[in-house]
Design an enzyme around this catalytic site. Structure first.
Site, mmCIF file in Angstrom:
data_model
loop_
_atom_site.group_PDB
_atom_site.id
_atom_site.type_symbol
_atom_site.label_atom_id
_atom_site.label_comp_id
_atom_site.label_asym_id
_atom_site.label_seq_id
_atom_site.Cartn_x
_atom_site.Cartn_y
_atom_site.Cartn_z
ATOM 1 C CD GLU A 37 -12.213 1.500 -6.248
ATOM 2 O OE1 GLU A 37 -11.141 0.943 -6.484
ATOM 3 O OE2 GLU A 37 -11.938 2.742 -5.652
ATOM 4 C CB CYS A 198 9.882 14.503 -1.204
ATOM 5 S SG CYS A 198 10.107 13.045 -2.589
ATOM 6 C CB CYS A 207 10.127 8.645 2.925
ATOM 7 S SG CYS A 207 10.204 7.858 1.240
#
Length: 349
Positions: A37, A198, A207
């Site tokens: 992280e 997309c 969306c």
């Protein structure tokens, strides 16, 4: 959209198309998740993959990291950039070692450590401990801003708070760790900053940005100010195949890494006092940081064997080969110096 479950659609996509083979995706090692992280902050996965295994091999546990000196840690972060991340990771590990050598188990304990903010603490709860956690990295902001067609400036705290509220409302308690990885994966591989895919997105039909043709406009981006250019000189003092390198202070720019001597124009007098021989040749390299670009003029100077000890003492350095310096840990800018120098046959390197 009333019958549409954001989290379930995301999890269904993740099961088939998400990333499941990253080296830090382990259920019983929150330390590995922690290291990943921190490395992944402002850095792409493909870059982190080049560093992660080597770092873990050298520092396999939080105890190994916490008991090491910063000088031992620095070479394993060299080239990854944003060195304050590494210093905070090391500092936090030393705190854990002092605190019974037990990793935090709660959000509050994680966020109390140096270098860990709200999103990283949420990721460590979710991915590291498999408990409930909410994240808000760049991928999450982008996915949510597009899905809900949020046109606000997300750098402002009022809008940032609203994004956290939205992210929390969507985050499930069941399969929380999979959801956390899924929304990051969607942002990293499909809902990308430029040219989002997309056609392959499980959220496409719902969306709002896609419906309005705004997917390439969101999230809102401030106009970037041009970064300033700073100038400095690099001394490449060489004696046959040896160069004079020195280890930079543990704090500040490139803390703990090895570098050729660098000085800016106003303090050239300090190096004139060394009575340097004439500069044989020069070349330039450019290196960009987040807030400025460094234009470096590399001055190549040959030193006789009799002069080596004098210059090493005056500069506080050590005569080693570029390869030896690289093994000890050097910043990317110094790697550029080596690469460029090797292109110049007249330098004899």
């Amino acid at each position: 959209m009333s019958n549409f479950s954001f989290s379930q659609a995301l999890l269904n996509w993740f099961d088939d198309y998400g990333r499941h083979d990253l080296p830090w995706q382990v259920s019983d090692n929150p330390y590995k998740v922690w290291v990943s992280e921190i490395m992944l902050q402002q850095t792409q996965v493909k870059t982190v993959l080049k560093y992660f295994d080597r770092f873990i091999e050298r520092f396999p546990t939080v105890v190994a990291l916490g008991e090491a000196s910063w000088e031992e840690v620095a070479p394993y972060w060299a080239g990854l950039g944003y060195y304050a991340r590494a210093r905070n990771l090391h500092k936090a590990a030393t705190q854990v070692v002092k605190n019974n050598k037990i990793l935090p188990q709660t959000f509050e304990e994680w966020i109390a450590l140096p270098g860990i903010g709200r999103s990283t603490a949420g990721a460590l709860m979710s991915l590291g401990l498999r408990k409930y956690g909410v994240i808000m990295d760049g991928n999450v902001k982008r996915v949510l801003a597009r899905f809900f067609a949020i046109e606000d400036d997300l750098t402002k705290s009022i809008h940032e708070k609203e994004m956290w509220r939205l992210a929390t409302s969507l985050c499930p308690t069941e399969r929380n760790h999979d959801y956390t990885q899924a929304i990051m994966d969607l942002g990293a591989t499909v809902c990308t900053p430029k040219k989002p895919l997309c056609l392959y997105c499980p959220m496409q039909k719902h969306c709002k940005a896609h419906q309005q043709g705004l997917e390439n406009e969101l999230p809102f981006k401030k106009t970037k100010k041009p970064v300033p250019i700073k100038y400095a000189k690099v001394l490449l003092l060489r004696s046959h195949n040896l160069w004079l390198w020195y280890q930079r202070p543990s704090t500040g720019l490139w803390g703990g890494l090895w570098s050729l001597p660098i000085y800016d124009v106003p303090i050239q007098q300090e190096y004139r006092a060394l009575s340097l021989p004439s500069v044989e040749s020069t070349f330039e390299i450019k290196h960009s940081f987040t807030h400025f670009t460094w234009q470096l003029e590399v001055q190549v100077v040959s030193i006789t064997p009799e002069q080596k000890e004098i210059f090493a003492k005056n500069i506080g350095g050590e005569w080693i080969t570029p390869e030896q310096a690289d093994e000890r840990g050097i910043p990317t800018a110094m790697k550029k110096v080596i690469t460029t120098a090797n292109k110049y046959k007249d330098l004899g390197v």
